[in-house]
Write an enzyme that holds these catalytic residues in place. Structure first.
Site, mmCIF file in Angstrom:
data_model
loop_
_atom_site.group_PDB
_atom_site.id
_atom_site.type_symbol
_atom_site.label_atom_id
_atom_site.label_comp_id
_atom_site.label_asym_id
_atom_site.label_seq_id
_atom_site.Cartn_x
_atom_site.Cartn_y
_atom_site.Cartn_z
ATOM 1 N N ILE A 27 0.842 -1.200 0.000
ATOM 2 C CA ILE A 27 0.000 0.000 0.000
ATOM 3 C C ILE A 27 0.881 1.256 0.000
ATOM 4 O O ILE A 27 0.611 2.224 -0.722
ATOM 5 C CB ILE A 27 -0.975 -0.021 1.204
ATOM 6 C CG1 ILE A 27 -2.002 -1.137 1.009
ATOM 7 C CG2 ILE A 27 -1.688 1.336 1.358
ATOM 8 C CD1 ILE A 27 -2.885 -1.421 2.212
ATOM 9 N N ALA B 101 -9.777 10.550 -2.063
ATOM 10 C CA ALA B 101 -9.607 10.404 -0.618
ATOM 11 C C ALA B 101 -9.342 8.957 -0.216
ATOM 12 O O ALA B 101 -9.517 8.592 0.934
ATOM 13 C CB ALA B 101 -10.846 10.932 0.091
ATOM 14 N N SER B 102 -8.934 8.111 -1.182
ATOM 15 C CA SER B 102 -8.692 6.710 -0.851
ATOM 16 C C SER B 102 -7.195 6.419 -0.829
ATOM 17 O O SER B 102 -6.410 7.125 -1.450
ATOM 18 C CB SER B 102 -9.422 5.840 -1.888
ATOM 19 O OG SER B 102 -8.636 4.735 -2.240
ATOM 20 N N CYS B 103 -6.803 5.361 -0.076
ATOM 21 C CA CYS B 103 -5.378 5.024 0.039
ATOM 22 C C CYS B 103 -4.873 4.204 -1.141
ATOM 23 O O CYS B 103 -3.671 4.071 -1.335
ATOM 24 C CB CYS B 103 -5.112 4.225 1.314
ATOM 25 S SG CYS B 103 -5.127 5.242 2.782
ATOM 26 N N VAL B 104 -5.785 3.577 -1.877
ATOM 27 C CA VAL B 104 -5.336 2.680 -2.954
ATOM 28 C C VAL B 104 -5.781 3.207 -4.319
ATOM 29 O O VAL B 104 -6.883 3.683 -4.454
ATOM 30 C CB VAL B 104 -5.883 1.257 -2.742
ATOM 31 C CG1 VAL B 104 -5.379 0.346 -3.854
ATOM 32 C CG2 VAL B 104 -5.411 0.724 -1.405
#
Lengths: 165, 104
Positions: A27, B101-104
């Protein structure tokens, strides 16, 4: 040390082979590329299973020796280590976690590595571990660029930050 | 909230230059924001922007990389080539939508 200097390069070491050991590094590497930051992933020791063909699709959550683990959900009851040792527990925990990750579009490990590779990150394996485990280049997924010695890893990381996970 | 002039039109933007009122967006504004990011829009870019627009209307969020791949049919490599140094952030900005606004 200037606090506001933007990060331009990261090299992330993945040293553990559990699901929760491998995903954070992936990630972070993917997130770096999405921000235009150069990224390298270096897999070492049991973390190497993250890039081993026919193994990296079977990575599991460690249900033993994990005092933070709760059932049936993150705010449930603490799970005693002895219960975690019951056959099938790790498979169930892995299944549940994969289901939650799928919901928020975090890909399975093999697909995630393809994405990270296509994003232009370098993917490397540690020479000492490769020798110790008696592996060859053929044992790895095609996205693994090269087996590196620790010295080569430092060369590859020049000018960036090293993050150990 | 900041404002910005593009070809005589005033648009509302936040501190990072993302538009805050999508009704003010049009293709000329998109092309101008793209130029500011060093990108000249081609049909390949528009395919990405159209997918973001379509998906945002449906889901209310800017699609992540995986959704771009699987639902939009746009490969990761293409996205990085079309929008270098931050593909989804840049595409979202040009589309007139908020920063992802997402991590992936």
């Amino acid at each position: 040390m200037t606090g506001s200097q933007p990060i331009s390069k990261v090299s992330i070491v993945v040293s553990r082979g559990s699901l929760e050991g491998i995903y954070p590094g992936l990630i972070m590497a993917n997130g770096a590329r999405m921000e235009g930051i150069e990224a390298n992933l270096f897999f070492t020791f049991f973390g190497l299973y993250g890039v081993l063909k026919n193994y990296n699709d079977k990575i599991r959550v460690a249900t033993v020796g994990n005092p933070a683990m709760r059932v049936p959900s993150a705010k449930g009851l603490p799970m005693p280590t002895l219960l975690g040792a019951i056959p099938g527990m790790s498979a169930i925990a892995t299944w549940m976690m994969n289901k939650e990750m799928e919901k928020i579009d975090i890909p399975p490990i093999p697909e995630f590595l393809e994405m990270i590779h296509d994003a232009g990150a370098g993917i490397y394996a540690c020479k000492a571990t490769v020798d110790m485990f008696h592996l060859t280049k053929d044992d790895f997924i095609p996205q693994m660029d090269k087996v590196l010695t620790v010295g080569e890893f430092y060369e590859q990381s020049a000018g960036g930050q090293i993050i150990f996970t | 909230m900041a404002q910005k002039q593009i070809n005589g039109t005033t648009i509302d933007v936040n501190d990072e230059g993302y538009m805050t009122n999508h009704s003010q967006w049009n293709k000329v504004i998109a092309a101008t924001i793209a130029e500011e990011e060093g990108i000249t829009l081609t049909p390949a870019h528009w395919r990405v922007l159209d997918f973001i627009d379509h998906d945002f209307q449906e889901k209310g969020v800017v699609p992540g990389m995986r959704r771009m791949n699987k639902v939009g049919g746009i490969p990761t490599k293409d996205l990085y080539e079309l929008f270098p140094n931050g593909p989804i952030k840049k595409a979202a900005k040009i589309s007139g939508y908020p920063k992802p606004a997402s991590c992936v």
